[in-house]
Design an enzyme around this catalytic site. Structure first.
Site, short mmCIF file in Angstrom:
data_model
loop_
_atom_site.label_atom_id
_atom_site.label_comp_id
_atom_site.label_asym_id
_atom_site.label_seq_id
_atom_site.Cartn_x
_atom_site.Cartn_y
_atom_site.Cartn_z
N PRO A 37 -21.51 36.77 38.26
CG PRO A 37 -21.41 37.59 40.44
CD PRO A 37 -21.72 36.35 39.65
N GLY A 38 -19.46 39.44 37.09
CA GLY A 38 -18.09 39.89 36.90
C GLY A 38 -18.04 41.39 37.10
NE ARG A 39 -20.33 45.09 32.45
CZ ARG A 39 -19.70 45.34 31.30
NH1 ARG A 39 -19.00 46.44 31.17
NH2 ARG A 39 -19.78 44.50 30.29
CB CYS A 51 1.60 55.43 16.50
SG CYS A 51 1.89 56.37 15.00
CD GLU A 52 -3.40 52.11 15.39
OE1 GLU A 52 -4.36 52.53 14.71
OE2 GLU A 52 -2.60 51.23 15.01
CE1 TYR A 55 -15.43 40.98 30.78
CE2 TYR A 55 -16.90 42.49 31.92
CZ TYR A 55 -16.56 41.20 31.54
OH TYR A 55 -17.35 40.15 31.92
#
Length: 402
Positions: free
Chosen positions: A261-263, A328-329, A357
């Site tokens: 497990p991570g999330r 600036c995107e 993440y």
């Protein structure tokens, strides 16, 4: 989560990430308890959040580590996770990473292709070592999740099919420098349907039984991770039902179950706090501009991912806006056409479910320093990563200025 975001903003400035370590403990213990009927290893997926203090906290709870680079392996070792609880995964390991993993004597290397197995065998032979091997099987099951985080279909780059896996296990069994000890599958992340998991684990369990029939005995069955969390009212998989579905497939097998497990552990433990710089109107379009940006939290821009957003003021008058940052995107946004109250300069904005993440995918784009990370445990806050300065950003470059 009972955290005083305003107090932390005054103390540490904005933007910042804050993690609830008590929540992390609860999530880990819930999953560990669900597998109590069998020998198990909860190997935290370090890529989700690789802050050393986060990994150390999980190490203290008894967790192992699932790593996808040698850097992550070294992070796990640095904070005290024993080598026998560390798994090295990933589709593109370079020779030096394989060599180091063998020298560090970790639990197993998770191999994802026949070509990679050949490299591991060659390097193990050069070192005079025996490489403990797990093979990642691709069960070709649709995980019913976002295509960018799907990993278990033939169209994905991960793992090998059943027939290839069989040949690889036979190669391992016949080699003086390879020892087959595990099997692995992982069909994707943010999974909210149990059936695809059950199908994939059954396929893997059947392969384990077939291998046992030809005298190839495995010790570990790694069922991956991917359990979903609530971002936007998702119906989640019950952890006890999840564990039971997996354990049922292992009937008759003397094998340790490994879960990655991570999330699930850290996702909803984290919040990203940013502050309002100002509002502007272009035609009929309202923009709320904050000091955080896509370089700090890229999931909305990269995946069009949803994160619950809350403006921390008392204004009840809502209207549609785009919540955007200073980068600036055109892709620098946290949400589009979201209803938020009227804001004023320095109002705080909380972006939830930001423990996984998020910081790990941050960058220095536009020469922006990565933000501070803070832990809160038992009501006490602690800085666990300093805010980057301009000097930090240029440290690896300035000596080469002519």
């Amino acid at each position: 989560m009972n955290i005083d975001f305003k107090k932390l903003a005054d103390k540490y400035q904005t933007p910042y990430y804050v993690y609830d370590f008590d929540y992390i403990s609860n999530q880990y213990n819930e999953l560990k308890t669900a597998f109590k009927a069998r020998k198990s290893l909860i190997a935290y997926a370090v890529k989700a959040n690789s802050n050393l203090s986060v990994i150390k906290h999980l190490a203290n709870l008894g967790a192992g580590a699932d790593c996808v680079s040698i850097g992550e392996v070294k992070r796990a070792l640095k904070v005290g996770i024993p080598s026998y609880k560390i798994i090295f995964s990933g589709v593109g390991k370079i020779d030096d990473e394989i060599r180091t993993a063998l020298e560090l004597d970790i639990l197993m290397i998770n191999v994802e292709s026949a070509a990679e197995l050949d490299r591991v065998e060659l390097i193990a032979k050069e070192l005079g070592k025996v490489a403990r091997i797990s093979i990642r099987v691709n069960p070709n099951i649709d995980p019913q999740t976002h295509p960018y985080i799907s990993t278990g279909l033939h169209e994905n780059k991960f793992g090998v099919d059943i027939d290839t896996a069989k040949r690889m296990y036979i190669q391992c069994n016949n080699s003086e420098n390879l020892e087959p000890v595990g099997i692995h599958c992982h069909i994707g992340s943010q999974l909210t349907q149990l059936e695809p998991i059950k199908e994939s684990v059954k396929i893997v369990a059947d392969l384990v039984k077939n291998l046992k029939a030809i005298k190839i005995e495995l010790s570990f069955m790694d069922v991956g991770g991917g359990l979903g969390i609530i971002y936007n009212e998702e119906k989640l998989i019950d952890t006890n039902e999840y564990a039971q579905a997996i354990l049922e497939t292992m009937f008759g097998l003397d094998i340790t179950v490994v879960c990655e497990p991570g999330r699930f552990i850290v996702g909803n433990a984290g919040t990203f706090i940013t502050k309002v710089l100002y509002e502007k109107i272009n035609g009929e379009k309202r923009f709320v501009i904050v000091d955080g940006a896509m370089n700090d939290l890229i999931r909305p821009s990269l995946y069009n991912a949803y994160h619950k957003i809350e403006v921390l003021n008392d204004n009840k008058e809502l209207s549609l806006c785009n919540l955007v940052g200073p980068v600036c995107e055109s892709g620098d946004f946290f949400a589009k056409d979201v209803e938020l109250p009227k804001t004023k300069h320095n109002d705080l904005v909380a972006i939830y479910s930001a423990g996984a993440y998020c910081f790990t995918m941050a960058s220095n784009y536009n020469t922006r320093g990565r933000v501070a990370e803070i832990a809160v445990q038992n009501g006490v806050d602690k800085l666990i990563r300093k805010r980057e300065t301009f000097e930090d950003i240029i440290a690896l470059e300035e000596e080469f200025i002519n």
